[in-house]
Scaffold this motif. Sequence first.
Motif, PDB file in Angstrom:
ATOM      1  N   LEU A  56      18.277  15.619 -66.050  1.00 34.56           N
ATOM      2  CA  LEU A  56      19.287  15.305 -65.054  1.00 34.56           C
ATOM      3  C   LEU A  56      19.423  16.458 -64.084  1.00 34.56           C
ATOM      4  N   SER A  57      19.947  16.140 -62.926  1.00 30.70           N
ATOM      5  CA  SER A  57      20.236  17.170 -61.929  1.00 30.70           C
ATOM      6  C   SER A  57      21.744  17.218 -61.729  1.00 30.70           C
ATOM      7  N   VAL A  58      22.210  18.326 -61.194  1.00 29.72           N
ATOM      8  CA  VAL A  58      23.645  18.556 -61.038  1.00 29.72           C
ATOM      9  C   VAL A  58      23.933  18.952 -59.592  1.00 29.72           C
ATOM     10  N   TYR A  59      25.007  18.410 -59.064  1.00 31.56           N
ATOM     11  CA  TYR A  59      25.469  18.825 -57.741  1.00 31.56           C
ATOM     12  C   TYR A  59      26.996  18.767 -57.744  1.00 31.56           C
ATOM     13  N   SER A  60      27.600  19.447 -56.792  1.00 28.03           N
ATOM     14  CA  SER A  60      29.065  19.498 -56.722  1.00 28.03           C
ATOM     15  C   SER A  60      29.570  18.800 -55.472  1.00 28.03           C
ATOM     16  N   VAL A  61      30.741  18.166 -55.621  1.00 22.78           N
ATOM     17  CA  VAL A  61      31.421  17.492 -54.519  1.00 22.78           C
ATOM     18  C   VAL A  61      32.886  17.897 -54.579  1.00 22.78           C
ATOM     19  N   GLU A  62      33.464  18.170 -53.411  1.00 19.62           N
ATOM     20  CA  GLU A  62      34.886  18.514 -53.392  1.00 19.62           C
ATOM     21  C   GLU A  62      35.722  17.269 -53.634  1.00 19.62           C
ATOM     22  N   HIS A  63      36.675  17.411 -54.551  1.00 24.58           N
ATOM     23  CA  HIS A  63      37.582  16.316 -54.901  1.00 24.58           C
ATOM     24  C   HIS A  63      38.958  16.925 -55.136  1.00 24.58           C
ATOM     25  N   ASN A  64      39.953  16.506 -54.357  1.00 20.32           N
ATOM     26  CA  ASN A  64      41.313  17.050 -54.455  1.00 20.32           C
ATOM     27  C   ASN A  64      41.313  18.575 -54.380  1.00 20.32           C
ATOM     28  N   SER A  65      40.587  19.099 -53.431  1.00 19.47           N
ATOM     29  CA  SER A  65      40.491  20.549 -53.172  1.00 19.47           C
ATOM     30  C   SER A  65      39.831  21.328 -54.301  1.00 19.47           C
ATOM     31  N   ARG A  66      39.118  20.635 -55.172  1.00 17.60           N
ATOM     32  CA  ARG A  66      38.378  21.298 -56.250  1.00 17.60           C
ATOM     33  C   ARG A  66      36.955  20.788 -56.227  1.00 17.60           C
ATOM     34  N   LEU A  67      36.041  21.587 -56.744  1.00 13.05           N
ATOM     35  CA  LEU A  67      34.662  21.128 -56.857  1.00 13.05           C
ATOM     36  C   LEU A  67      34.490  20.371 -58.163  1.00 13.05           C
ATOM     37  N   ARG A  68      33.911  19.204 -58.071  1.00 13.73           N
ATOM     38  CA  ARG A  68      33.632  18.385 -59.258  1.00 13.73           C
ATOM     39  C   ARG A  68      32.111  18.299 -59.400  1.00 13.73           C
ATOM     40  N   LYS A  69      31.634  18.592 -60.610  1.00  9.54           N
ATOM     41  CA  LYS A  69      30.196  18.504 -60.881  1.00  9.54           C
ATOM     42  C   LYS A  69      29.806  17.058 -61.159  1.00  9.54           C
ATOM     43  N   TYR A  70      28.784  16.617 -60.473  1.00 10.89           N
ATOM     44  CA  TYR A  70      28.215  15.295 -60.703  1.00 10.89           C
ATOM     45  C   TYR A  70      26.832  15.449 -61.321  1.00 10.89           C
ATOM     46  N   TYR A  71      26.486  14.485 -62.135  1.00 10.60           N
ATOM     47  CA  TYR A  71      25.204  14.481 -62.835  1.00 10.60           C
ATOM     48  C   TYR A  71      24.415  13.249 -62.419  1.00 10.60           C
ATOM     49  N   ALA A  72      23.131  13.449 -62.169  1.00  8.99           N
ATOM     50  CA  ALA A  72      22.242  12.360 -61.754  1.00  8.99           C
ATOM     51  C   ALA A  72      21.002  12.386 -62.643  1.00  8.99           C
ATOM     52  N   ILE A  73      20.552  11.222 -63.072  1.00  8.59           N
ATOM     53  CA  ILE A  73      19.368  11.131 -63.917  1.00  8.59           C
ATOM     54  C   ILE A  73      18.116  11.394 -63.073  1.00  8.59           C
ATOM     55  N   THR A  74      17.133  12.030 -63.676  1.00 10.95           N
ATOM     56  CA  THR A  74      15.857  12.297 -63.022  1.00 10.95           C
ATOM     57  C   THR A  74      14.793  11.376 -63.620  1.00 10.95           C
ATOM     58  N   ASP A  75      13.594  11.428 -63.059  1.00 14.00           N
ATOM     59  CA  ASP A  75      12.486  10.656 -63.625  1.00 14.00           C
ATOM     60  C   ASP A  75      12.202  11.086 -65.061  1.00 14.00           C
ATOM     61  N   THR A  76      12.345  12.368 -65.340  1.00 17.68           N
ATOM     62  CA  THR A  76      12.159  12.868 -66.708  1.00 17.68           C
ATOM     63  C   THR A  76      13.203  12.257 -67.640  1.00 17.68           C
ATOM     64  N   GLY A  77      14.429  12.115 -67.160  1.00 17.52           N
ATOM     65  CA  GLY A  77      15.486  11.486 -67.952  1.00 17.52           C
ATOM     66  C   GLY A  77      15.190  10.024 -68.224  1.00 17.52           C
ATOM     67  N   ARG A  78      14.675   9.343 -67.228  1.00 21.67           N
ATOM     68  CA  ARG A  78      14.301   7.930 -67.418  1.00 21.67           C
ATOM     69  C   ARG A  78      13.172   7.812 -68.444  1.00 21.67           C
ATOM     70  N   GLN A  79      12.238   8.749 -68.404  1.00 19.51           N
ATOM     71  CA  GLN A  79      11.156   8.742 -69.386  1.00 19.51           C
ATOM     72  C   GLN A  79      11.695   9.031 -70.780  1.00 19.51           C
ATOM     73  N   ARG A  80      12.700   9.885 -70.881  1.00 17.05           N
ATOM     74  CA  ARG A  80      13.332  10.190 -72.176  1.00 17.05           C
ATOM     75  C   ARG A  80      13.926   8.918 -72.780  1.00 17.05           C
ATOM     76  N   ILE A  81      14.551   8.084 -71.950  1.00 16.95           N
ATOM     77  CA  ILE A  81      15.089   6.809 -72.438  1.00 16.95           C
ATOM     78  C   ILE A  81      13.954   5.922 -72.931  1.00 16.95           C
ATOM     79  N   ALA A  82      12.896   5.820 -72.151  1.00 21.22           N
ATOM     80  CA  ALA A  82      11.749   4.983 -72.537  1.00 21.22           C
ATOM     81  C   ALA A  82      11.141   5.459 -73.845  1.00 21.22           C
TER      82      ALA A  82
END
Length: 105
Positions: A56-82
């Motif tokens: 997974l990859s991680v990025y931050s987005v401002e939410h209510n004046s705070r940074l919130r970390k978001y997680y996104a699945i990568t191709d490697t993560g999809r392969q892990r599920i498979a």
Amino acid sequence: MDAQLKRGMIEVCILSILTRGDSYGYQLIKDIEPIMALSESTLYPVLRRLEAADCLSVYSVEHNSRLRKYYAITDTGRQRIADFLKEWEEVNRVYDFIVEVNHRA
């Protein structure tokens, strides 16, 4: 449940949730809640392991004046599920064998 098995299942559950779209820690806990209890102290180390493994990859987005970390699945993560699903087919064959043998006994 065996701790290693549970850890692997938590990882794949998190990755599976992320196939629906990017998410953040608290929401991941809420999404997994119907099938298993998961605390923040369990979730965040799992997320760090998955990030280190490039699942997974991680990025931050401002939410209510705070940074919130978001997680996104990568191709490697999809392969892990498979890979998990393929391995689980083997586990099911062993389970079915054990059940069959014990029903005959």
